[in-house]
Design a protein around this motif. Structure first.
Motif, PDB file in Angstrom:
ATOM      1  N   PRO A 176      24.675  23.381 -25.417  1.00  0.00           N
ATOM      2  CA  PRO A 176      24.441  24.493 -24.570  1.00  0.00           C
ATOM      3  C   PRO A 176      25.536  25.457 -24.725  1.00  0.00           C
ATOM      4  O   PRO A 176      26.401  25.452 -25.770  1.00  0.00           O
ATOM      5  CB  PRO A 176      24.988  24.034 -23.066  1.00  0.00           C
ATOM      6  N   SER A 177      24.908  26.728 -24.615  1.00  0.00           N
ATOM      7  CA  SER A 177      25.743  28.018 -25.055  1.00  0.00           C
ATOM      8  C   SER A 177      27.108  28.094 -24.223  1.00  0.00           C
ATOM      9  O   SER A 177      27.243  27.940 -23.027  1.00  0.00           O
ATOM     10  CB  SER A 177      24.939  29.414 -24.780  1.00  0.00           C
ATOM     11  N   LEU A 178      28.119  28.430 -25.032  1.00  0.00           N
ATOM     12  CA  LEU A 178      29.332  28.490 -24.609  1.00  0.00           C
ATOM     13  C   LEU A 178      29.508  29.497 -23.451  1.00  0.00           C
ATOM     14  O   LEU A 178      30.283  29.433 -22.577  1.00  0.00           O
ATOM     15  CB  LEU A 178      30.591  28.808 -25.668  1.00  0.00           C
ATOM     16  N   TYR A 179      28.861  30.581 -23.690  1.00  0.00           N
ATOM     17  CA  TYR A 179      28.591  31.765 -22.637  1.00  0.00           C
ATOM     18  C   TYR A 179      28.074  31.421 -21.288  1.00  0.00           C
ATOM     19  O   TYR A 179      28.514  31.798 -20.363  1.00  0.00           O
ATOM     20  CB  TYR A 179      27.864  32.921 -23.135  1.00  0.00           C
ATOM     21  N   ALA A 180      27.305  30.281 -21.366  1.00  0.00           N
ATOM     22  CA  ALA A 180      26.886  29.782 -20.024  1.00  0.00           C
ATOM     23  C   ALA A 180      27.757  28.796 -19.473  1.00  0.00           C
ATOM     24  O   ALA A 180      27.690  28.410 -18.340  1.00  0.00           O
ATOM     25  CB  ALA A 180      25.541  28.829 -20.364  1.00  0.00           C
ATOM     26  N   LEU A 181      28.840  28.422 -19.963  1.00  0.00           N
ATOM     27  CA  LEU A 181      29.823  27.521 -19.405  1.00  0.00           C
ATOM     28  C   LEU A 181      31.257  28.511 -19.202  1.00  0.00           C
ATOM     29  O   LEU A 181      32.215  27.600 -18.676  1.00  0.00           O
ATOM     30  CB  LEU A 181      30.311  26.641 -20.510  1.00  0.00           C
ATOM     31  N   GLN A 182      30.950  29.761 -19.117  1.00  0.00           N
ATOM     32  CA  GLN A 182      32.436  30.475 -18.633  1.00  0.00           C
ATOM     33  C   GLN A 182      33.082  30.268 -17.383  1.00  0.00           C
ATOM     34  O   GLN A 182      34.184  30.223 -17.350  1.00  0.00           O
ATOM     35  CB  GLN A 182      31.893  31.908 -18.878  1.00  0.00           C
ATOM     36  N   ALA A 183      32.265  29.859 -16.439  1.00  0.00           N
ATOM     37  CA  ALA A 183      32.973  29.288 -15.129  1.00  0.00           C
ATOM     38  C   ALA A 183      33.802  28.037 -15.361  1.00  0.00           C
ATOM     39  O   ALA A 183      34.878  28.202 -14.778  1.00  0.00           O
ATOM     40  CB  ALA A 183      31.977  29.255 -14.084  1.00  0.00           C
ATOM     41  N   GLN A 184      33.210  27.251 -15.932  1.00  0.00           N
ATOM     42  CA  GLN A 184      33.894  26.036 -16.233  1.00  0.00           C
ATOM     43  C   GLN A 184      35.080  26.154 -17.065  1.00  0.00           C
ATOM     44  O   GLN A 184      36.034  25.365 -17.033  1.00  0.00           O
ATOM     45  CB  GLN A 184      32.985  25.054 -16.764  1.00  0.00           C
ATOM     46  N   LEU A 185      34.928  27.038 -18.127  1.00  0.00           N
ATOM     47  CA  LEU A 185      36.085  27.354 -19.119  1.00  0.00           C
ATOM     48  C   LEU A 185      37.269  28.011 -18.446  1.00  0.00           C
ATOM     49  O   LEU A 185      38.313  27.710 -18.697  1.00  0.00           O
ATOM     50  CB  LEU A 185      35.381  28.212 -20.218  1.00  0.00           C
ATOM     51  N   ALA A 186      36.778  28.825 -17.557  1.00  0.00           N
ATOM     52  CA  ALA A 186      37.959  29.736 -16.967  1.00  0.00           C
ATOM     53  C   ALA A 186      38.853  28.513 -15.888  1.00  0.00           C
ATOM     54  O   ALA A 186      39.666  28.995 -15.474  1.00  0.00           O
ATOM     55  CB  ALA A 186      37.282  30.713 -15.947  1.00  0.00           C
ATOM     56  N   ALA A 187      38.225  27.441 -15.646  1.00  0.00           N
ATOM     57  CA  ALA A 187      39.193  26.533 -14.807  1.00  0.00           C
ATOM     58  C   ALA A 187      39.683  25.421 -15.554  1.00  0.00           C
ATOM     59  O   ALA A 187      40.400  24.661 -14.859  1.00  0.00           O
ATOM     60  CB  ALA A 187      37.978  25.667 -13.948  1.00  0.00           C
ATOM     61  N   ILE A 188      39.849  25.613 -17.002  1.00  0.00           N
ATOM     62  CA  ILE A 188      40.595  24.574 -17.687  1.00  0.00           C
ATOM     63  C   ILE A 188      42.145  24.775 -17.512  1.00  0.00           C
ATOM     64  O   ILE A 188      42.571  26.019 -17.606  1.00  0.00           O
ATOM     65  CB  ILE A 188      40.140  24.924 -19.284  1.00  0.00           C
ATOM     66  N   GLU A 189      42.715  23.851 -17.421  1.00  0.00           N
ATOM     67  CA  GLU A 189      44.388  23.871 -17.369  1.00  0.00           C
ATOM     68  C   GLU A 189      44.915  23.128 -18.323  1.00  0.00           C
ATOM     69  O   GLU A 189      46.046  23.147 -18.896  1.00  0.00           O
ATOM     70  CB  GLU A 189      44.798  22.908 -15.974  1.00  0.00           C
ATOM     71  N   THR A 190      44.041  22.465 -19.317  1.00  0.00           N
ATOM     72  CA  THR A 190      44.652  21.661 -20.586  1.00  0.00           C
ATOM     73  C   THR A 190      45.112  22.649 -21.551  1.00  0.00           C
ATOM     74  O   THR A 190      44.312  23.791 -21.776  1.00  0.00           O
ATOM     75  CB  THR A 190      43.394  20.726 -20.980  1.00  0.00           C
ATOM     76  N   PRO A 191      46.312  22.643 -22.161  1.00  0.00           N
ATOM     77  CA  PRO A 191      46.588  23.411 -23.413  1.00  0.00           C
ATOM     78  C   PRO A 191      45.348  23.620 -24.476  1.00  0.00           C
ATOM     79  O   PRO A 191      44.952  22.377 -24.746  1.00  0.00           O
ATOM     80  CB  PRO A 191      47.865  22.831 -23.849  1.00  0.00           C
ATOM     81  N   VAL A 192      45.073  24.840 -25.083  1.00  0.00           N
ATOM     82  CA  VAL A 192      44.038  24.827 -25.916  1.00  0.00           C
ATOM     83  C   VAL A 192      44.684  25.866 -27.048  1.00  0.00           C
ATOM     84  O   VAL A 192      44.951  26.942 -26.594  1.00  0.00           O
ATOM     85  CB  VAL A 192      42.576  25.053 -25.476  1.00  0.00           C
ATOM     86  N   LEU A 193      44.224  25.355 -28.144  1.00  0.00           N
ATOM     87  CA  LEU A 193      44.437  26.229 -29.385  1.00  0.00           C
ATOM     88  C   LEU A 193      43.178  26.497 -30.006  1.00  0.00           C
ATOM     89  O   LEU A 193      42.454  25.612 -30.333  1.00  0.00           O
ATOM     90  CB  LEU A 193      45.472  25.673 -30.332  1.00  0.00           C
ATOM     91  N   VAL A 194      42.656  27.947 -29.806  1.00  0.00           N
ATOM     92  CA  VAL A 194      41.295  28.101 -30.580  1.00  0.00           C
ATOM     93  C   VAL A 194      41.926  28.705 -31.949  1.00  0.00           C
ATOM     94  O   VAL A 194      42.757  29.536 -32.200  1.00  0.00           O
ATOM     95  CB  VAL A 194      40.589  29.435 -29.822  1.00  0.00           C
ATOM     96  N   LEU A 195      41.211  28.154 -33.036  1.00  0.00           N
ATOM     97  CA  LEU A 195      41.819  28.464 -34.338  1.00  0.00           C
ATOM     98  C   LEU A 195      40.533  28.823 -35.224  1.00  0.00           C
ATOM     99  O   LEU A 195      39.553  28.059 -34.942  1.00  0.00           O
ATOM    100  CB  LEU A 195      42.387  27.465 -35.221  1.00  0.00           C
TER     101      LEU A 195
END
Length: 293
Positions: free
Chosen positions: A200-219
């Motif tokens: 799935p497109s990451l853009y279609a998951l934005q609502a779920q992504l906005a709810a993440i509480e886990t530390p994430v490093l985008v590299l």
């Protein structure tokens, strides 16, 4: 433990080195478990490093059924590896295809992830580019079937975000290209269609992504053009995300710039471990330049 078996009966080759807090490494499409050698060498003195070859990548099994390959199955396989090794919670580091798997692992099983490094994840993510990306995935899969991995590797390893690696480190790039040529032609084609093209497109998951509480490093590398825009979106969407951009670097960032990659991951893991990686301060989201209004 050289192999574990998933709940659908697929054997996955697994290797672990070192002791301490675990790090699960998930490889990219053009790599395999061997691609993480610079990271295992660096981190295994302090961490329990776990690598594995995804389904379709020998010495793991190569199921012939196309239905055995999907983004969902990739996440389930990561969980199967953790379960088999009695790891309840882990740091996870993924590159490209593995970065997508790491991100989806956070979305589906946040209780299993202490912190996630999502590197070089973004190809085909933008809705405007999905059609072209899927067409390219199909052409690549067809090439693996018609020509075989040995021939396809000669072109795939010279993609526009791979030449940076070749220019900086010809011997390292040659080793990467040789390992790619050893991949299963059938497994590569099935993975390209079932995992890469169908995710799935990451853009279609934005609502779920906005709810993440886990530390994430985008590299991401600054010359990894297919990922930059999507990774900026991830930074802006995930409230716990930090964005690290490696200069003059392409897609194979962990091999191309192992010292910079390792240093960024090391710093992230240490910050997470001491509880210092927090949500973004909402005051930084003001549309005001100076904060005066």
């Amino acid at each position: 433990m050289p192999a574990i078996t998933t709940n659908d009966g697929v054997r996955l080759h697994v290797e672990q080195t070192g002791s301490g807090e675990p790090i699960l490494f998930i490889h990219e499409f053009a790599g395999d478990h061997r691609s993480w050698e610079p990271q295992v060498r660096h981190f295994s003195g302090s961490y329990r490093c776990v690598t594995y070859a995804a389904r379709g990548y020998p010495p793991s099994d190569v199921p012939a059924d196309p239905a055995a390959y999907s983004q969902e199955r990739a996440v389930a396989d990561a969980v199967a590896v953790l379960d088999a090794l009695d790891i309840t919670e882990t740091h996870v580091v993924g590159l490209s295809m593995g970065g997508f798997a790491a991100l989806h692992l956070v979305l589906r099983h946040p209780d299993r992830v202490r912190g996630a490094v999502v590197a070089g994840a973004g190809y085909g993510a933008h809705p405007d580019r999905q059609g072209a990306f899927r067409a390219e995935c199909e052409a690549t899969a067809a090439a693996f079937e018609a020509e075989g991995a040995t021939e396809v590797a000669k072109r795939y390893a010279l993609g526009p975000a791979r030449v940076q690696f070749q220019n900086k480190n010809p011997r390292g790039w040659a080793e990467f290209a040789a390992q790619l040529a050893e991949h299963s032609s059938a497994g590569s084609a099935l993975t390209m269609r079932g995992v890469q093209s169908a995710r799935p497109s990451l853009y279609a998951l934005q609502a779920q992504l906005a709810a993440i509480e886990t530390p994430v490093l985008v590299l991401v590398g600054d010359e990894d053009e297919g990922c930059l825009e999507a990774d900026l979106m991830l930074k802006r969407t995930i409230p716990t995300a930090g964005l690290q951009i490696l200069p003059r670097t392409g897609h194979t960032a962990n091999l191309e710039e192992p010292e910079l990659f390792n240093a960024a991951v090391d710093r992230f893991l240490a910050t997470v471990e001491r509880g210092g990686w927090r949500r973004r301060d909402p005051r930084s989201l003001s549309t005001s330049t100076t904060g005066m209004k």
